[in-house]
Design a protein around this motif. Structure first.
Motif, PDB file in Angstrom:
ATOM      1  N   LEU A 165       0.832  -1.206   0.000  1.00  0.00           N
ATOM      2  CA  LEU A 165       0.000   0.000   0.000  1.00  0.00           C
ATOM      3  C   LEU A 165       0.864   1.254   0.000  1.00  0.00           C
ATOM      4  N   ILE A 166       1.944   1.217   0.796  1.00  0.00           N
ATOM      5  CA  ILE A 166       2.850   2.376   0.847  1.00  0.00           C
ATOM      6  C   ILE A 166       3.486   2.608  -0.513  1.00  0.00           C
ATOM      7  N   ASP A 167       3.931   1.507  -1.168  1.00  0.00           N
ATOM      8  CA  ASP A 167       4.529   1.654  -2.498  1.00  0.00           C
ATOM      9  C   ASP A 167       3.521   2.229  -3.486  1.00  0.00           C
ATOM     10  N   THR A 168       2.278   1.738  -3.397  1.00  0.00           N
ATOM     11  CA  THR A 168       1.246   2.246  -4.309  1.00  0.00           C
ATOM     12  C   THR A 168       0.991   3.725  -4.063  1.00  0.00           C
ATOM     13  N   LEU A 169       0.850   4.087  -2.771  1.00  0.00           N
ATOM     14  CA  LEU A 169       0.601   5.494  -2.440  1.00  0.00           C
ATOM     15  C   LEU A 169       1.792   6.367  -2.818  1.00  0.00           C
ATOM     16  N   ARG A 170       3.011   5.830  -2.595  1.00  0.00           N
ATOM     17  CA  ARG A 170       4.195   6.608  -2.959  1.00  0.00           C
ATOM     18  C   ARG A 170       4.240   6.827  -4.468  1.00  0.00           C
ATOM     19  N   SER A 171       3.895   5.754  -5.221  1.00  0.00           N
ATOM     20  CA  SER A 171       3.895   5.886  -6.673  1.00  0.00           C
ATOM     21  C   SER A 171       2.873   6.919  -7.127  1.00  0.00           C
ATOM     22  N   ARG A 172       1.674   6.857  -6.523  1.00  0.00           N
ATOM     23  CA  ARG A 172       0.649   7.840  -6.888  1.00  0.00           C
ATOM     24  C   ARG A 172       1.074   9.245  -6.488  1.00  0.00           C
ATOM     25  N   LEU A 173       1.704   9.354  -5.304  1.00  0.00           N
ATOM     26  CA  LEU A 173       2.152  10.665  -4.845  1.00  0.00           C
ATOM     27  C   LEU A 173       3.241  11.222  -5.755  1.00  0.00           C
ATOM     28  N   ASP A 174       4.148  10.319  -6.196  1.00  0.00           N
ATOM     29  CA  ASP A 174       5.194  10.769  -7.117  1.00  0.00           C
ATOM     30  C   ASP A 174       4.600  11.239  -8.436  1.00  0.00           C
ATOM     31  N   GLN A 175       3.548  10.525  -8.887  1.00  0.00           N
ATOM     32  CA  GLN A 175       2.923  10.925 -10.141  1.00  0.00           C
ATOM     33  C   GLN A 175       2.238  12.282 -10.015  1.00  0.00           C
ATOM     34  N   VAL A 176       1.701  12.562  -8.822  1.00  0.00           N
ATOM     35  CA  VAL A 176       0.998  13.837  -8.626  1.00  0.00           C
ATOM     36  C   VAL A 176       1.978  14.963  -8.336  1.00  0.00           C
ATOM     37  N   GLN A 177       2.885  14.731  -7.353  1.00  0.00           N
ATOM     38  CA  GLN A 177       3.777  15.806  -6.922  1.00  0.00           C
ATOM     39  C   GLN A 177       5.059  15.859  -7.745  1.00  0.00           C
ATOM     40  N   LYS A 178       5.602  14.656  -8.067  1.00  0.00           N
ATOM     41  CA  LYS A 178       6.839  14.562  -8.848  1.00  0.00           C
ATOM     42  C   LYS A 178       7.939  15.438  -8.265  1.00  0.00           C
ATOM     43  N   TYR A 179       8.256  15.167  -6.999  1.00  0.00           N
ATOM     44  CA  TYR A 179       9.341  15.909  -6.374  1.00  0.00           C
ATOM     45  C   TYR A 179      10.652  15.592  -7.079  1.00  0.00           C
ATOM     46  N   SER A 180      11.461  16.596  -7.256  1.00  0.00           N
ATOM     47  CA  SER A 180      12.766  16.404  -7.880  1.00  0.00           C
ATOM     48  C   SER A 180      13.761  17.356  -7.243  1.00  0.00           C
ATOM     49  N   PHE A 181      14.937  16.827  -6.956  1.00  0.00           N
ATOM     50  CA  PHE A 181      15.998  17.643  -6.371  1.00  0.00           C
ATOM     51  C   PHE A 181      17.069  17.984  -7.407  1.00  0.00           C
ATOM     52  N   GLU A 182      16.761  17.700  -8.672  1.00  0.00           N
ATOM     53  CA  GLU A 182      17.706  18.012  -9.734  1.00  0.00           C
ATOM     54  C   GLU A 182      17.662  19.507 -10.055  1.00  0.00           C
ATOM     55  N   VAL A 183      18.793  20.042 -10.484  1.00  0.00           N
ATOM     56  CA  VAL A 183      18.896  21.460 -10.850  1.00  0.00           C
ATOM     57  C   VAL A 183      19.455  21.542 -12.263  1.00  0.00           C
ATOM     58  N   PRO A 184      19.202  22.647 -12.953  1.00  0.00           N
ATOM     59  CA  PRO A 184      19.743  22.784 -14.311  1.00  0.00           C
ATOM     60  C   PRO A 184      21.267  22.759 -14.297  1.00  0.00           C
ATOM     61  N   ASP A 185      21.836  22.191 -15.371  1.00  0.00           N
ATOM     62  CA  ASP A 185      23.292  22.200 -15.521  1.00  0.00           C
ATOM     63  C   ASP A 185      23.774  23.498 -16.150  1.00  0.00           C
ATOM     64  N   GLY A 186      22.913  24.173 -16.887  1.00  0.00           N
ATOM     65  CA  GLY A 186      23.284  25.424 -17.539  1.00  0.00           C
ATOM     66  C   GLY A 186      22.064  26.023 -18.222  1.00  0.00           C
ATOM     67  N   VAL A 187      22.304  27.034 -19.052  1.00  0.00           N
ATOM     68  CA  VAL A 187      21.209  27.688 -19.775  1.00  0.00           C
ATOM     69  C   VAL A 187      21.652  27.954 -21.208  1.00  0.00           C
ATOM     70  N   VAL A 188      20.653  28.139 -22.061  1.00  0.00           N
ATOM     71  CA  VAL A 188      20.901  28.533 -23.451  1.00  0.00           C
ATOM     72  C   VAL A 188      21.166  30.033 -23.474  1.00  0.00           C
ATOM     73  N   ARG A 189      22.279  30.422 -24.100  1.00  0.00           N
ATOM     74  CA  ARG A 189      22.621  31.850 -24.155  1.00  0.00           C
ATOM     75  C   ARG A 189      22.111  32.500 -25.438  1.00  0.00           C
ATOM     76  N   THR A 190      22.299  31.813 -26.552  1.00  0.00           N
ATOM     77  CA  THR A 190      21.897  32.383 -27.845  1.00  0.00           C
ATOM     78  C   THR A 190      21.351  31.263 -28.718  1.00  0.00           C
ATOM     79  N   VAL A 191      20.396  31.620 -29.602  1.00  0.00           N
ATOM     80  CA  VAL A 191      19.780  30.633 -30.492  1.00  0.00           C
ATOM     81  C   VAL A 191      19.804  31.169 -31.918  1.00  0.00           C
ATOM     82  N   ASP A 192      20.176  30.301 -32.862  1.00  0.00           N
ATOM     83  CA  ASP A 192      20.082  30.610 -34.284  1.00  0.00           C
ATOM     84  C   ASP A 192      19.153  29.568 -34.892  1.00  0.00           C
ATOM     85  N   ASN A 193      17.865  29.909 -34.980  1.00  0.00           N
ATOM     86  CA  ASN A 193      16.873  28.945 -35.458  1.00  0.00           C
ATOM     87  C   ASN A 193      17.054  28.617 -36.933  1.00  0.00           C
TER      88      ASN A 193
END
Length: 495
Positions: free
Chosen positions: A216-244
């Motif tokens: 039950l805990i695994d099921t609830l955790r899975s559902r909670l992850d699907q709803v909240q989707k907590y993430s501790f990841e941060v961007p590695d960088g940013v796009v400075r300029t674009v030439d489409n």
């Protein structure tokens, strides 16, 4: 040879003949003188005969003394059949290294050797006598020691008998105590078995409840992850300029960040809900092509959304690479990156290793587990496809599939206990900005086409009402009808 009567007769005859010849020669004129000489010759002949006999007797006596009584002396021919030859052979045979040319010298040398041997034998005998005396002394001393030990043994045996009697009495008392304790222990064991039977059911019920709660805990955790989707990841960088127009972007990462070429990033919209939460905030993917400076690199766009084009300031992210640290991942299940039904584990391994990352644990497609277990350094557990047991054609295939499923469940449970984040292979590929290269669909290959068949369901009734717009049914002379202002109820009513 030995003189005989024939020899003596011959000698006498010769002498007589000589005498007769002389007498005949001289004639009868000197007969008196001849007679005198004849007498003298007879005397000499007798003397020589005596000398010959004596010499023969001496030779025979000498042969007996030597011990070799061969007939020939062997003065000129020293063979083993002569006295001299046999004697020399005896000297060589019996005297060996002490042999001398003469019997006397040989006997002298043998006598000297014998005397020396007697002297040595006497010394050995004296040493033997000394050793026997010492042995007798040692034997006497040992007899004394044996007597002392015998007396001590008798005394010890008496003490042992007394001690044994006391110990037997003590052991008897202990046996009685042990019997009482054994009886008490048996009663306790019976009670323990009863308690064990009672507790076994309780433990089983608790385990069932625990498994139910864990599920039950695994099921609830899975559902909670699907709803909240907590993430501790941060961007590695940013796009400075674009030439489409050329599909090229420039990012704020470079040589100082130890950024490798061909590194791929996923591009997020600026108003994202969190990095690494899912695919909904990803608007494209880029691949680094040139390192231009300490914090500047050029990348090509390998995937984008025409409705949400990449623009300056968009965050970029990949779980494969971190500034100054290698990342580690665990892989589980069947890895098929392009949907062709074939394993792409080698390709995924190259992608990860090219980014200076590594795979520390893996559940292979054959159900084998490699690695020493998940650790705090394991970033993600990437889950691939699970085998379809129902599609197994043989019992062996079914057993392998079930073994793979068991290993996948095991490593997933380990990830849950060690708080390692679990993500699917598609999310992982989206995070690293990977785009499958295969686009060819071969009919009859058994591989599903990547192009969806037909249109999505719109929610409009499939059955027509039979009414056609008046714009197409009115006569040519009629004017265009005006709208009543009402829309179809399929799309809702206006308030």
């Amino acid at each position: 040879s030995k003189p005989t009567a024939v020899h003596f007769s011959l000698i006498f005859f010769v002498m007589t003949t000589l005498i007769g010849g002389v007498a005949a020669y001289l004639g009868y004129s000197d007969l008196a003188e001849a007679n005198v000489k004849l007498d003298q010759a007879q005397k000499d002949s007798q003397r020589d005969g005596v000398a010959v006999r004596k010499l023969d007797e001496e030779i025979q006596a000498l042969k007996k003394l030597i011990g070799n009584e061969q007939e020939e002396v062997g003065l000129d021919n020293k063979t083993p059949n002569t006295v001299i030859g046999a004697t020399e052979l005896d000297i060589k045979t019996h005297a060996d290294v002490l042999a001398e040319p003469t019997i006397k010298n040989t006997l002298i040398k043998l006598s000297a050797q014998l005397n020396q041997t007697k002297t040595e034998l006497a010394a050995e005998q004296k040493a033997k006598n000394d050793l026997e005396a010492a042995l007798q002394q040692l034997k006497s001393n040992m007899d004394k020691k044996v007597d002392e030990h015998r007396k001590a043994r008798d005394s010890s045996e008496k003490d042992l008998a007394d001690t044994q009697k006391v110990k037997e009495e003590e052991v008897g008392a202990k046996d009685q105590q042990i019997a009482a304790l054994q009886k008490e222990n048996e009663e306790i064991l019976i009670e323990l078995d009863q308690l064990r039977e009672t507790n076994a059911k309780t433990i089983k019920d608790l385990e069932n409840k625990n498994n139910t709660y864990a599920s039950l805990i695994d099921t609830l955790r899975s559902r909670l992850d699907q709803v909240q989707k907590y993430s501790f990841e941060v961007p590695d960088g940013v796009v400075r300029t674009v030439d489409n127009s050329t599909g090229v972007v420039w990012i704020n990462l470079g040589e100082a960040d130890r950024l490798p070429k061909r590194m791929t990033f996923s591009v997020y919209r600026k108003a994202h809900q969190g990095i690494g939460r899912g695919e909904e905030d990803i608007i494209g993917a880029i691949e680094v092509t040139k390192i231009l400076g300490p914090h500047l690199s050029e990348a090509r766009i390998v995937g984008d959304d025409i409705y949400q084009p990449i623009s300056p300031g968009d965050p970029i992210y990949t779980p494969l690479w971190g500034v100054g640290r290698p990342e580690t991942f665990a892989i589980s299940g069947i890895i098929d990156l392009d949907g062709d039904g074939k394993s792409d584990m080698d390709l995924l391994t190259r992608i990860i290793e090219n980014a200076n990352a590594k795979i520390d644990n893996q559940v292979t497609e054959n159900g084998e587990r490699t690695g020493d277990g998940l650790t705090v350094h394991t970033k993600f557990l990437v889950i691939g496809e699970s085998p379809d047991v129902e599609a197994a054609k043989t019992d062996e295939q079914r057993d392998k599939m079930q073994e793979l499923l068991a290993k996948m469940k095991e490593i997933r449970e380990e990830a849950r206990l060690k708080a390692v984040r679990v993500i699917g292979i598609n999310d992982f590929l989206s995070y690293i900005g990977y785009k499958p290269q295969r686009r060819l669909f071969v009919p009859g290959s058994g591989v599903k086409s990547p192009i969806k068949q037909g249109a999505k369901v719109t929610g409009v009734n499939d059955v027509s009402t039979g009414t056609v717009s008046g714009a197409y049914t009115r006569g040519k002379g009629l004017k265009q009808q005006t709208s009543s202002g009402q829309t179809s109820k399929v799309f809702g009513t206006s308030n």
